[in-house]
Design an enzyme around this catalytic site. Structure first.
Site, PDB file in Angstrom:
ATOM      1  N   HIS A  84       1.973  -1.698  -1.651  1.00  0.00           N
ATOM      2  CA  HIS A  84       2.900  -2.733  -1.174  1.00  0.00           C
ATOM      3  C   HIS A  84       2.622  -4.115  -1.750  1.00  0.00           C
ATOM      4  O   HIS A  84       3.289  -5.078  -1.391  1.00  0.00           O
ATOM      5  CB  HIS A  84       2.881  -2.791   0.354  1.00  0.00           C
ATOM      6  CG  HIS A  84       3.278  -1.509   0.986  1.00  0.00           C
ATOM      7  ND1 HIS A  84       4.594  -1.133   1.137  1.00  0.00           N
ATOM      8  CD2 HIS A  84       2.536  -0.481   1.465  1.00  0.00           C
ATOM      9  CE1 HIS A  84       4.644   0.062   1.713  1.00  0.00           C
ATOM     10  NE2 HIS A  84       3.407   0.477   1.914  1.00  0.00           N
ATOM     11  N   LYS A 119       7.989   1.779  -4.677  1.00  0.00           N
ATOM     12  CA  LYS A 119       8.257   0.674  -3.760  1.00  0.00           C
ATOM     13  C   LYS A 119       8.873  -0.483  -4.538  1.00  0.00           C
ATOM     14  O   LYS A 119      10.026  -0.377  -4.932  1.00  0.00           O
ATOM     15  CB  LYS A 119       6.993   0.363  -2.987  1.00  0.00           C
ATOM     16  CG  LYS A 119       6.835   1.455  -1.911  1.00  0.00           C
ATOM     17  CD  LYS A 119       5.503   1.748  -1.393  1.00  0.00           C
ATOM     18  CE  LYS A 119       5.614   2.952  -0.446  1.00  0.00           C
ATOM     19  NZ  LYS A 119       4.337   3.574  -0.171  1.00  0.00           N
ATOM     20  N   SER A 126       0.302  -1.027   5.074  1.00  0.00           N
ATOM     21  CA  SER A 126       1.684  -0.555   5.033  1.00  0.00           C
ATOM     22  C   SER A 126       2.449  -0.773   6.334  1.00  0.00           C
ATOM     23  O   SER A 126       3.671  -0.923   6.304  1.00  0.00           O
ATOM     24  CB  SER A 126       1.726   0.924   4.646  1.00  0.00           C
ATOM     25  OG  SER A 126       0.960   1.698   5.525  1.00  0.00           O
TER      26      SER A 126
HETATM   27  C1  LIG Z   1       3.811   4.789   0.252  1.00  0.00           C
HETATM   28  C2  LIG Z   1       2.331   4.726   0.208  1.00  0.00           C
HETATM   29  C3  LIG Z   1       1.587   5.726  -0.413  1.00  0.00           C
HETATM   30  C4  LIG Z   1       2.213   6.992  -0.913  1.00  0.00           C
HETATM   31  O1  LIG Z   1       2.951   6.774  -2.050  1.00  0.00           O
HETATM   32  P1  LIG Z   1       4.128   7.805  -2.397  1.00  0.00           P
HETATM   33  O2  LIG Z   1       4.395   7.562  -3.824  1.00  0.00           O
HETATM   34  O3  LIG Z   1       5.249   7.464  -1.495  1.00  0.00           O
HETATM   35  O4  LIG Z   1       3.572   9.170  -2.136  1.00  0.00           O
HETATM   36  C5  LIG Z   1       0.235   5.550  -0.521  1.00  0.00           C
HETATM   37  N1  LIG Z   1      -0.378   4.464   0.000  1.00  0.00           N
HETATM   38  C6  LIG Z   1       0.298   3.496   0.632  1.00  0.00           C
HETATM   39  C7  LIG Z   1      -0.430   2.327   1.198  1.00  0.00           C
HETATM   40  C8  LIG Z   1       1.675   3.615   0.771  1.00  0.00           C
HETATM   41  O5  LIG Z   1       2.357   2.693   1.444  1.00  0.00           O
END
Ligand SMILES: *Cc1c(COP(=O)(O)O)cnc(C)c1O
Length: 397
Positions: free
Chosen positions: A210, A242, A182
């Site tokens: 991602h 995302k 991330s």
């Molecule tokens: C954003 C993210 C999460 C958390 O997801 P949310 O739905 O925002 O709680 C988990 N793992 C990774 C790698 C992320 O980038």
């Protein structure tokens, strides 16, 4: 000795953070439109959202949300296992399972909860959980919540992962990794990790928050792009917040996994199901993400444009194929200063500092979206060219 006052202690911790200039501040966004953000009366061009395919404001998603809200109202009213599991949730789970090539999928309200839930259901106290050092915070928290023995290996180092597994050859073991990291944007060595897990009888879990929508034919994510299926990666987690432009998350895999999570994953069992209208919007997002391959092509063309411009400028680019294109600056203050200079020029980029990234690895986390135009990327490059930057530590091209 009097008892420690918890609020007082927290206040002290906050002021210590302020003292070392690592305090986080909220910014109110008054309006968002494509990559544009309005805040404090200014219009800023954003390079910090995870809306990689530009779906968050897609008219069809909005229409699906409205239609379902008209029919079903806002809240689901209950947890999934009582009466909150609506047709919209079931349809979304089916669409996600089909997309990712898994038998079944289970929705969670957030990715954070999905990781906590999957790990807490799979791992028992004392089991081994091996993780990449740069994994997302919620994977680390998940192992701790489960009471597993957490052993971390240096970033993307498969041999080090093997050594960690070998420390306890008899223990039940989960190896968990981000698919796309991330804060670094690079892809985990998934094929090698899968081979290691098969050899060592460990279970592989990939968090593809991602990668989904961005990588792989059909946008099925980093695991599909690595040519791996459910057998090699039995536990696949990804988010809807995302590239899909919505909110929420899911875990996909064999039917036995999903059935077990439904029984034992407490962050699934003891929480209100996501609004059905949101599930309906996410279902539309999956359709569009799969069907409109041009969004991925557009995104990758913008990534290529940014990378070639950044190379020409000698910027401290990292080696990543994803929508996350960090510039490693090292010093936390340098990252903050750079972000401020960019903001003065009308560009919003996140400065990522410790403890989110390791000490000395502060960076600008630039993210691109299919909603950007070529000219937006050129504006960013122009502004970056005007920044002072020295020789960065760590990996760069
Ligand atoms: C954003 C993210 C999460 C958390 O997801 P949310 O739905 O925002 O709680 C988990 N793992 C990774 C790698 C992320 O980038």
């Amino acid at each position: 000795m009097p008892r420690t006052d918890l609020l007082e202690r927290l206040t002290i911790q906050t002021s210590e953070r302020e003292h070392v200039k690592l305090l986080r501040r909220l910014r109110v966004i008054d309006h968002a439109e494509g990559p544009w953000l309005e805040s404090d009366g200014r219009r800023l061009l954003g390079f910090c959202s995870n809306d990689y395919l530009g779906l968050a404001q897609h008219p069809q998603l909005i229409a699906a949300l409205k239609r379902a809200a008209d029919d079903e109202g806002v809240g689901s009213g209950s947890a999934h296992l009582i009466c909150g599991h609506r047709r919209e949730h079931a349809q979304l789970e089916e669409a996600l399972a089909e997309w990712t090539g898994r038998e079944r999928a289970l929705l969670f309200s957030t990715g954070y909860m999905a990781n906590l839930g999957a790990m807490q259901a799979l791992l028992a106290r004392g089991d081994l959980c091996v993780q990449d050092k740069l994994n997302h915070a919620c994977l680390l928290d998940g192992a701790q919540l489960a009471g597993a023995e957490l052993k971390r290996y240096p970033h993307a180092d498969v041999e080090a992962a093997a050594r960690q597994l070998a420390t306890r050859p008899d223990a039940a073991a989960l190896l968990a990794t981000d698919g796309v990291f991330s804060m670094d944007g690079d892809v985990a060595p998934l094929a090698d990790l899968a081979a290691l897990c098969t050899r060592e009888h460990a279970t592989l879990m990939v968090d593809d928050a991602h990668g989904l929508g961005v990588l792989g034919a059909d946008g099925a994510g980093s695991v599909a792009a690595a040519g791996l299926g459910q057998r090699e990666v039995p536990v696949l987690m990804a988010t809807l917040g995302k590239a899909l432009g919505c909110s929420g998350a899911f875990v996909a895999g064999p039917a036995a996994l999903v059935e077990g999570l439904l029984q034992f994953a407490r962050p699934y069992v003891y929480t209100t199901a996501m609004p059905p209208a949101l599930a309906a919007a996410a279902c539309t997002a999956v359709e569009i993400a799969r069907r409109e391959g041009w969004r991925r092509e557009r995104l990758h063309a913008l990534i290529a444009r940014f990378r070639s411009g950044a190379v020409q400028l000698g910027l401290p680019l990292m080696d990543t194929p994803s929508a996350i294109q960090p510039l490693l600056l090292g010093d936390a203050q340098a990252a903050l200063d750079a972000a401020q200079r960019l903001e003065q020029r009308g560009l919003l980029v996140g400065a990522i500092r410790p403890p989110t990234v390791p000490q000395g690895q502060a960076r600008l986390r630039i993210t691109l979206s299919a909603a950007h135009e070529d000219e937006h990327v050129d504006r960013l490059l122009d502004a970056l060219a005007g920044l002072p930057h020295g020789s960065p530590p760590g990996r760069h091209v």
